[in-house]
Structure formats: structure tokens, C-alpha cells
Design a protein around this motif. Structure first.
Motif, short mmCIF file in Angstrom:
data_model
loop_
_atom_site.label_atom_id
_atom_site.label_comp_id
_atom_site.label_asym_id
_atom_site.label_seq_id
_atom_site.Cartn_x
_atom_site.Cartn_y
_atom_site.Cartn_z
N ILE A 59 0.84 -0.90 0.24
CA ILE A 59 -0.02 0.20 -0.12
C ILE A 59 0.65 1.04 -0.06
O ILE A 59 0.98 2.05 -0.87
N GLY A 60 2.51 1.24 1.04
CA GLY A 60 2.59 2.76 0.62
C GLY A 60 4.11 2.49 -0.50
O GLY A 60 3.88 3.86 0.11
N ALA A 61 3.87 1.45 -0.78
CA ALA A 61 5.00 1.31 -2.30
C ALA A 61 4.18 2.35 -3.82
O ALA A 61 5.23 3.04 -4.18
N ARG A 62 2.61 2.82 -3.43
CA ARG A 62 2.95 3.78 -4.76
C ARG A 62 2.25 5.34 -4.00
O ARG A 62 1.76 5.52 -3.78
N GLY A 63 3.97 6.16 -4.79
CA GLY A 63 4.27 6.97 -4.08
C GLY A 63 3.46 8.01 -5.05
O GLY A 63 3.00 9.26 -5.14
N HIS A 64 2.88 7.81 -6.36
CA HIS A 64 2.49 8.45 -7.78
C HIS A 64 0.73 8.69 -6.67
O HIS A 64 0.04 9.86 -7.06
N GLU A 65 0.04 7.32 -6.49
CA GLU A 65 -1.25 7.83 -6.46
C GLU A 65 -1.19 7.06 -4.53
O GLU A 65 -1.79 5.90 -4.64
N PRO A 66 -0.85 7.67 -3.63
CA PRO A 66 -1.11 6.77 -2.46
C PRO A 66 -2.30 6.47 -2.03
O PRO A 66 -2.56 5.83 -1.04
N ARG A 67 -3.47 7.04 -2.49
CA ARG A 67 -4.08 7.08 -1.77
C ARG A 67 -5.41 5.81 -2.67
O ARG A 67 -5.41 5.27 -4.10
N TRP A 68 -6.04 4.38 -1.56
CA TRP A 68 -6.69 3.18 -2.48
C TRP A 68 -8.23 2.92 -1.96
O TRP A 68 -8.46 3.21 -1.05
N SER A 69 -8.54 2.82 -3.35
CA SER A 69 -9.58 1.76 -2.60
C SER A 69 -10.15 0.91 -2.78
O SER A 69 -9.28 0.21 -2.87
N PRO A 70 -11.30 0.06 -1.64
CA PRO A 70 -11.66 -1.03 -1.87
C PRO A 70 -11.45 -1.69 -2.76
O PRO A 70 -10.72 -2.33 -2.76
N GLN A 71 -12.24 -1.64 -4.41
CA GLN A 71 -11.79 -2.37 -4.98
C GLN A 71 -10.56 -2.26 -5.32
O GLN A 71 -9.97 -3.42 -5.68
N GLN A 72 -9.72 -0.96 -5.81
CA GLN A 72 -8.32 -1.70 -6.43
C GLN A 72 -7.60 -2.39 -5.09
O GLN A 72 -6.48 -3.53 -5.73
N LEU A 73 -7.49 -2.45 -3.93
CA LEU A 73 -7.05 -2.83 -2.98
C LEU A 73 -7.34 -4.74 -3.23
O LEU A 73 -6.58 -5.46 -3.61
N GLU A 104 -14.88 9.66 1.03
CA GLU A 104 -14.09 9.21 -0.63
C GLU A 104 -14.35 7.87 -0.44
O GLU A 104 -13.87 7.20 -1.86
N GLY A 105 -14.27 7.26 0.49
CA GLY A 105 -14.33 5.50 0.82
C GLY A 105 -12.43 5.49 -0.52
O GLY A 105 -12.78 4.37 -0.52
N LEU A 106 -11.57 6.19 0.83
CA LEU A 106 -10.26 5.19 0.16
C LEU A 106 -9.56 5.90 1.55
O LEU A 106 -9.59 6.11 2.58
N TYR A 107 -8.42 4.12 1.35
CA TYR A 107 -7.33 4.00 1.86
C TYR A 107 -6.36 4.87 1.42
O TYR A 107 -5.76 4.47 0.56
N GLN A 108 -5.37 5.83 3.09
CA GLN A 108 -4.40 5.59 2.54
C GLN A 108 -3.53 5.11 3.67
O GLN A 108 -4.13 5.24 4.64
N ILE A 109 -1.53 5.70 3.77
CA ILE A 109 -1.53 5.45 5.03
C ILE A 109 -0.55 6.67 6.13
O ILE A 109 -1.03 7.63 5.29
#
Length: 420
Positions: A59-73, A104-109
Motif C-alpha cells: 500500500i505504501g509503495a505507490r507514491g504517485h497515487e498513495p490513496r486506494w479504494s477497496p476495489q483496487q486493494l 471518498e471511500g479511500l484508504y491511505q497510509i
């Protein structure tokens, strides 16, 4: 069955100690939020820890887009059991390592999770080398660049350098070519970290804004690094000495070191094949010869019983008949002289004080009178010291006078006078 009650921090200390008053614990309590992040990551068995670290790192390795949706995870972690993935995400979110934006329904570190990942990535960078020395040197170098050098980091670095120096010295003292070569290879592996640490210490020692304690630690580290660098030539010299002591096996070109190296690399099956028929697994009773058996039997049947029957008790103490006690006689004579001198009211000549019944007693009295006024003799904790402490002084001349005595013909002329 009821659950065990949870223990508080005070349960781990003595009853009269307040944990909040302990300086070593205060720094840990100030960093409690960051410590909770590591507790969350490393609590549980090895498999649970590895999965948590895997998910958080991805999850923390995506620096260009640090926020994740549940579907992306779910799509990214398709190789993870969905139920286990949901459990990991829930645990990371509840313990503050992940943030959930409900709008927004997003995860981030979270901040604590990012710090934990940074520390973990630094440690993993040294996993294939001398991890501890490289990691500590990198920490010291980074802190020096930021201007916030930690005394604890310097202490750990100094301890590691001293441990390596001791291990290298033990390898040199072992006189084992295998151990020396192994230590030499290890020194070559950490050589660049020692050089890097030397540069950092030179920079610290030239910084006048640091505290005296930090400068002392940096100087100790620089000295430890110098000792390690000096060992580089010691390894080669010791190997050269061992080279000259090698035993050559005929004209084959092989040496004892070659044989030893080959045996170390051989498998157990090969070693068993070499030893087949060469070792006796059952001891042969060739040592049970007749003379030895007779000797042991004689001791067990005769000498042992004789020793038990003999007595080693000392006889009762008895005074030896007709033997005088010279020391006691001399002590009595000293006490008599002390009593005589203590009664003197004025000047008196030596003859009237020193002359006794025998020559021996007279000579002993004269030797005691000669100690009057002696500072060292005053320290004697006996009647001799009491005589010396009397307020008397002895004045003797070089003349000798004859005396009417059965054992003494003459005596020096002199006088005893009170000093008060």
C-alpha cells in the motif's frame, strides 16, 4: 473459564516505584504512538506478521497515487485470502497505521505507518550484509546530516565495533587458518562501513556545537575504528606465518591445510565412507591385564580397609616438661622495669635501674632503656610501648664504670631524667 485480568504498567515494577518517574521509561512513553505501530505490525505469529508487513508495504509503495479504494486493494491483493485481507486491513486501520476517508471511500497510509515503513526499509537494505554495523553507521550518518545525533545510536555503534574487534582478535589467537580466513573475509565485508563511519566521526569531531558527551563518544568510536583498520595487515601476516608452517605431503603438492579444507567441505556420507573399517565402535578390553587387576584388588581388599582402620586423630595437647617460655619471661621483666621506672621521682643513674640478678636480664633492661624517645617504638601496643611513652630521657656518656655484680663486670655511665 474467565479471562485473565489485564496487567497495567505499574504491575511490572516494584510497589514503591512510580513508572512515570523513571527517566529511561519517559522517552518510550513519549513515543508511544510510534511504538504502538510496531506492536501492531509484529504482534502474533510469524505468518500473521509477514502478511501485515506485505500488505502495508504494498500500500505504501505507490507514491504517485498513495490513496486506494477497496476495489483496487482487492484487485491488487488477489493472491491473498479475501477474509484474511479484510482482517489485516481492519487491524491496521483500528491501530492507526491506515486512514479511512469515509467521504471518498479511500484508504491511505497514516503518519505512524509511514514512519514504520521507512524504518523497515532501512533495515531491509542491510539484510544481505553485516546488517547491524551497516544499519548503525547509516543511522549515525543520517543523524549527522540532520544535525540531531543520538547518543544511544553512537553507543550502539561503539559496542558493535568493540564486539567485532574482539571476534577478530580471537580468530587471530586461535592459530586456525580457517578461522583467520573467515574473519578476514568478514573484515573485508564491513570495511566500507568502517570507512564511512570514519568520515562521519571526523565530521562530528569538527563540529563545535555538539555536547562534550557526544564528542567523547565520537572520539571513542574513531579509536575503535582505527583498531579495526589496523587488523587488516595482521591477518595477512598471520596467514603468512601459517603458510611457512604447513606440512607438505610428499611430492603430491598437497599440504595439511588443503586436506583440512577438503574435510570441511566433505559431506557426512563421504566422511562416513572414509572412516569405514578404521574405527572401533566397541572398546577393546586390552587394558584388563593381570598385574593391573591384582593391584586394584589388593587396594580394594587390603589397603582400603587398612586406611579405614587407622586413626589420624591428634593427641591431646600437653605442655613440654622442663621447657621455659622465654617470651613470657622477657614480658615479665619488661613489666617489672616499667613499674620501676614509673616510680622514679627524679634523676637516677643507669646502674640502679638496669642492674638485675643476671647478665641476660641486665642486657635486656639496657636494650629497653635505649628505646626511650623512639617515635616508632611508641606505636608498639605492648608493655614495651608503655615504657617508651614514659616521660623519661636517657643521657649516656662514653665512660664505663666497674660494678660489684656476680655476672656483670662493668656498665656504661649514664643518667635517667624526667622530661616534665
Amino acid at each position: 473459564m474467565s479471562a485473565a485480568p489485564e496487567s497495567s504498567l505499574s504491575d511490572f515494577f516494584a510497589s514503591n516505584i512510580n513508572p512515570m518517574d523513571l527517566p529511561p521509561l519517559a522517552e518510550l512513553l513519549r513515543a508511544r504512538e510510534l511504538l504502538n505501530a510496531f506492536i501492531t505490525l509484529f504482534h502474533g505469529n510469524e505468518e500473521q506478521v509477514l502478511v501485515r508487513l506485505l500488505v502495508l508495504r504494498e500500500i505504501g509503495a505507490r507514491g504517485h497515487e498513495p490513496r486506494w479504494s477497496p476495489q483496487q486493494l482487492q484487485a491488487h491483493f488477489a493472491y491473498v485470502n479475501p477474509v484474511k485481507l479484510d482482517t489485516v486491513l481492519t487491524r491496521l486501520r483500528q491501530n492507526g497505521l491506515l486512514l479511512w476517508d469515509g467521504d471518498e471511500g479511500l484508504y491511505q497510509i497514516a503518519e505512524a505507518g509511514r514512519v514504520a515503513l521507512s524504518a523497515l526499509s532501512t533495515l531491509l537494505a542491510f539484510a544481505d550484509e553485516d546488517a547491524e554495523l551497516g544499519y548503525l553507521t547509516a543511522q549515525a550518518a543520517g543523524q549527522q546530516q540532520l544535525g540531531r545525533v543520538s547518543g544511544e545510536t553512537l553507543q550502539h555503534l561503539l559496542a558493535r565495533l568493540n564486539e567485532l574487534h574482539r571476534a577478530f582478535e580471537e580468530a587471530l589467537e586461535s592459530q586456525s587458518e580457517y578461522q583467520i580466513r573467515k574473519a578476514q573475509q568478514r573484515l573485508e565485508a564491513v570495511f566500507r562501513w568502517v570507512q564511512k563511519g570514519t568520515e562521519v566521526m571526523h565530521t562530528l569531531l569538527s563540529d563545535e556545537t555538539l555536547s562534550r558527551r557526544t564528542l567523547d563518544q565520537a572520539q571513542s568510536i574513531a579509536m575503535a575504528q582505527s583498531r579495526l583498520l589496523r587488523l587488516t595487515g595482521s591477518f595477512q601476516r598471520r596467514l603468512n606465518q601459517l603458510q611457512s608452517q604447513r606440512v607438505h605431503l610428499g611430492q603430491s603438492g598437497l599440504t595439511s591445510s588443503d586436506i583440512g579444507e577438503w574435510l570441511r567441505t566433505a559431506s557426512q556420507a563421504e566422511l562416513v565412507g572414509l572412516a569405514s573399517g578404521m574405527l572401533h565402535y566397541a572398546p577393546q578390553p586390552s587394558f584388563l591385564t593381570g598385574p593391573e587387576m591384582v593391584d586394584i584388588a589388593e587396594f580394594e581388599l587390603v589397603e582400603r580397609e587398612r586406611m579405614l582402620a587407622s586413626t589420624a586423630a591428634l593427641p591431646d595437647k600437653r605442655a613440654a616438661p622442663g621447657v621455659a617460655a622465654p617470651e613470657a619471661e622477657r614480658l615479665f621483666e619488661a613489666e617489672a622495669l616499667h613499674a620501676l621506672l614509673a616510680q622514679l621521682g627524679g634523676p637516677s643513674d643507669i646502674q640502679s635501674v638496669a642492674l638485675a640478678d643476671t647478665y641476660t636480664e641486665t642486657a635486656y633492661r639496657l636494650s629497653l632503656l635505649s628505646l626511650l624517645g623512639d617515635a616508632e617504638a611508641e606505636l608498639d601496643a605492648s608493655v614495651v610501648g608503655d615504657i617508651v611513652k614514659l616521660p623519661l630521657s636517657l643521657r649516656a656518656s662514653g665512660e664505663v664504670v666497674a660494678v660489684d655484680h656476680p655476672e656483670v663486670a662493668s656498665i656504661s655511665r649514664g643518667e635517667l631524667r624526667p622530661t616534665n
